[in-house]
Scaffold this motif. Sequence first.
Motif, PDB file in Angstrom:
ATOM      1  N   ALA A   1       0.822  -1.217   0.000  1.00 57.62           N
ATOM      2  CA  ALA A   1       0.000   0.000   0.000  1.00 57.62           C
ATOM      3  C   ALA A   1       0.851   1.261   0.000  1.00 57.62           C
ATOM      4  O   ALA A   1       0.548   2.229  -0.708  1.00 57.62           O
TER       5      ALA A   1
ATOM      6  N   THR B   1     -11.045   2.829  -3.938  1.00 61.36           N
ATOM      7  CA  THR B   1     -11.883   3.735  -3.155  1.00 61.36           C
ATOM      8  C   THR B   1     -13.078   4.270  -3.937  1.00 61.36           C
ATOM      9  O   THR B   1     -14.237   4.118  -3.523  1.00 61.36           O
TER      10      THR B   1
ATOM     11  N   ASN C   1      -7.525  -0.573   4.464  1.00 63.99           N
ATOM     12  CA  ASN C   1      -7.704   0.845   4.206  1.00 63.99           C
ATOM     13  C   ASN C   1      -6.429   1.564   4.624  1.00 63.99           C
ATOM     14  O   ASN C   1      -6.087   1.574   5.808  1.00 63.99           O
ATOM     15  N   TRP C   2      -5.732   2.135   3.658  1.00 69.04           N
ATOM     16  CA  TRP C   2      -4.430   2.723   3.934  1.00 69.04           C
ATOM     17  C   TRP C   2      -4.563   4.144   4.461  1.00 69.04           C
ATOM     18  O   TRP C   2      -5.023   5.035   3.769  1.00 69.04           O
TER      19      TRP C   2
ATOM     20  N   LYS D   1      -7.457   6.698   3.857  1.00 73.94           N
ATOM     21  CA  LYS D   1      -7.645   7.426   2.605  1.00 73.94           C
ATOM     22  C   LYS D   1      -7.964   6.525   1.413  1.00 73.94           C
ATOM     23  O   LYS D   1      -8.784   6.875   0.574  1.00 73.94           O
ATOM     24  N   LYS D   2      -7.291   5.392   1.333  1.00 73.07           N
ATOM     25  CA  LYS D   2      -7.453   4.543   0.159  1.00 73.07           C
ATOM     26  C   LYS D   2      -7.809   3.114   0.571  1.00 73.07           C
ATOM     27  O   LYS D   2      -7.163   2.539   1.444  1.00 73.07           O
ATOM     28  N   GLN D   3      -8.833   2.561  -0.088  1.00 75.93           N
ATOM     29  CA  GLN D   3      -9.219   1.174   0.148  1.00 75.93           C
ATOM     30  C   GLN D   3      -8.564   0.319  -0.928  1.00 75.93           C
ATOM     31  O   GLN D   3      -8.840   0.478  -2.117  1.00 75.93           O
ATOM     32  N   PHE D   4      -7.690  -0.584  -0.505  1.00 78.25           N
ATOM     33  CA  PHE D   4      -6.920  -1.369  -1.461  1.00 78.25           C
ATOM     34  C   PHE D   4      -7.389  -2.809  -1.609  1.00 78.25           C
ATOM     35  O   PHE D   4      -6.843  -3.547  -2.418  1.00 78.25           O
TER      36      PHE D   4
ATOM     37  N   GLY E   1      -1.677  -2.485  -9.145  1.00 78.05           N
ATOM     38  CA  GLY E   1      -1.780  -1.121  -9.635  1.00 78.05           C
ATOM     39  C   GLY E   1      -1.319  -1.001 -11.075  1.00 78.05           C
ATOM     40  O   GLY E   1      -1.621  -0.012 -11.747  1.00 78.05           O
TER      41      GLY E   1
ATOM     42  N   ASP F   1      -6.152   1.286  -6.506  1.00 78.29           N
ATOM     43  CA  ASP F   1      -6.977   2.020  -5.551  1.00 78.29           C
ATOM     44  C   ASP F   1      -8.452   1.766  -5.877  1.00 78.29           C
ATOM     45  O   ASP F   1      -8.927   2.108  -6.962  1.00 78.29           O
TER      46      ASP F   1
ATOM     47  N   TRP G   1     -11.302  -5.007 -11.381  1.00 78.66           N
ATOM     48  CA  TRP G   1     -12.265  -4.449 -10.436  1.00 78.66           C
ATOM     49  C   TRP G   1     -13.592  -5.216 -10.477  1.00 78.66           C
ATOM     50  O   TRP G   1     -14.182  -5.515  -9.444  1.00 78.66           O
TER      51      TRP G   1
ATOM     52  N   ASP H   1       2.001   2.308  -3.422  1.00 77.93           N
ATOM     53  CA  ASP H   1       0.977   2.373  -4.463  1.00 77.93           C
ATOM     54  C   ASP H   1       1.107   1.244  -5.487  1.00 77.93           C
ATOM     55  O   ASP H   1       0.946   1.452  -6.688  1.00 77.93           O
TER      56      ASP H   1
END
Length: 446
Positions: A124, A133, A156-157, A160-163, A338, A131, A347, A127
């Motif tokens: 995380a 989110t 959740n990093w 801010k970001k849900q990975f 990523g 991401d 996704w 990156d």
Amino acid sequence: MRRKWGFTAAFAAIAAAALVGCASQQTGKEATSAGKEETKQAAETTKAAENTGGGKTLTVAIWDKNQEPGLTEIMKDFTQATGIKTQIQVTPWEQYWTMLEAGATGGSLPDVFWMHSNEIAKYAQYDMLLDLTDRIKDSKTLEMDKFPKEIVDIYNWEGKKQFAVPKDIDTIALWYNKTMFDEAGLSYPDASWTWDTFADAAKKLTKSDGSQYGFAINPTNDQAGWCNIVYDMGGYVISDDKKSSGFGQEGTIKGLTFLTDLMKAGYAPPYEVIAENKEEALFEAGKVAMITQGSWMLPELCNNDYVKSNCDIAVLPKDATSGRRATIYNGLGWAASGNTSMPEEAWKLIEYMGSKDAQQKQSDLGIVMSAYAGTTDNWVKSYPSFNLKAYLDMMDDLVIRPYSKSTMAWTNMIHEKLIDAWNGNKSTEEVCKDIEKEMNSMLANE
């Protein structure tokens, strides 16, 4: 023994360079597309073909061969619904993270893969993961509030970001050999059992000739093993704010000393045996009468012929003083690279695997307990010869598996240092104090 991974500056630099290179390539493509409308249209046509199954296949990496058949069935449903093809690749745990490390440094991670609380921080913070989110926010399928918040938060990093999207939930229970209990004239374990009852049974189930031991446990088996006793007896591994170790706590020392005393008494195989043989292998071979094991092991244990004929499951014992019967629980996450060339397809698979229908089928097939609320009722029927309800009963007192940004660093250190306590080279208290000091130093550097 699980492989150690020192997340070196060199690895970080290589990974960062790979990401920068990928970003530069994407920027170049965007510039070209902006100048040539026909190229953009061609790319969109190709993407549409991929979405209908005419393009590449998503690679999906997992580490548990026992889950492959069931997941394959669910992913066939996904392909029928979307036209997107998938291919599961199974890499055993011992090599799985090496494979991902190589993929990270080489810019060729699998499209979709399992993520674990031990490892999420390493990927995380650079990156390396897709991401999710905004995609989650816009999804009409996913209901993140149906998953345990603590498991959602793992992936959740920094808020801010849900990975990753939760895949499952697990608890720990006690497996016991009914035949050995019958031969020893002992009643089977039940909810009245304390850890003192467990110790007394372990003594009576051990044979002096070394052909049978009362129980088996490994210093590397934290979640399914010694962690549960530590929390029952008032200890902990890491503070709630993740800033300090709990190994200097009286309850932690008490819980680990309880186990090492039983080992010194000869009621468990010596460390040399445990180092070469997993607990479940000894249990399946009829060498030990009791093991504690996670719900993820059902396909392995419930399909073993010896276990089917001789064994069953009960809730863990409780502490005689506090009455606490805690279980360390965890949950895997579905994550994506990523750098995947198929981000939307990746996704869609993650979204599907987190849907109520897919989560329900995962439970119904007995793969694992799904993380989605209300999907476990049929799970207990997946292996009717065993008391699977014991795992659900353990959900009354859940403790999330200890983790922080440097989980693997201090976890590997703990495992190595506990060997001295397991084989009697040092006192358990001395080992715990050593762990506390080193772990605090690691946490201070996070």
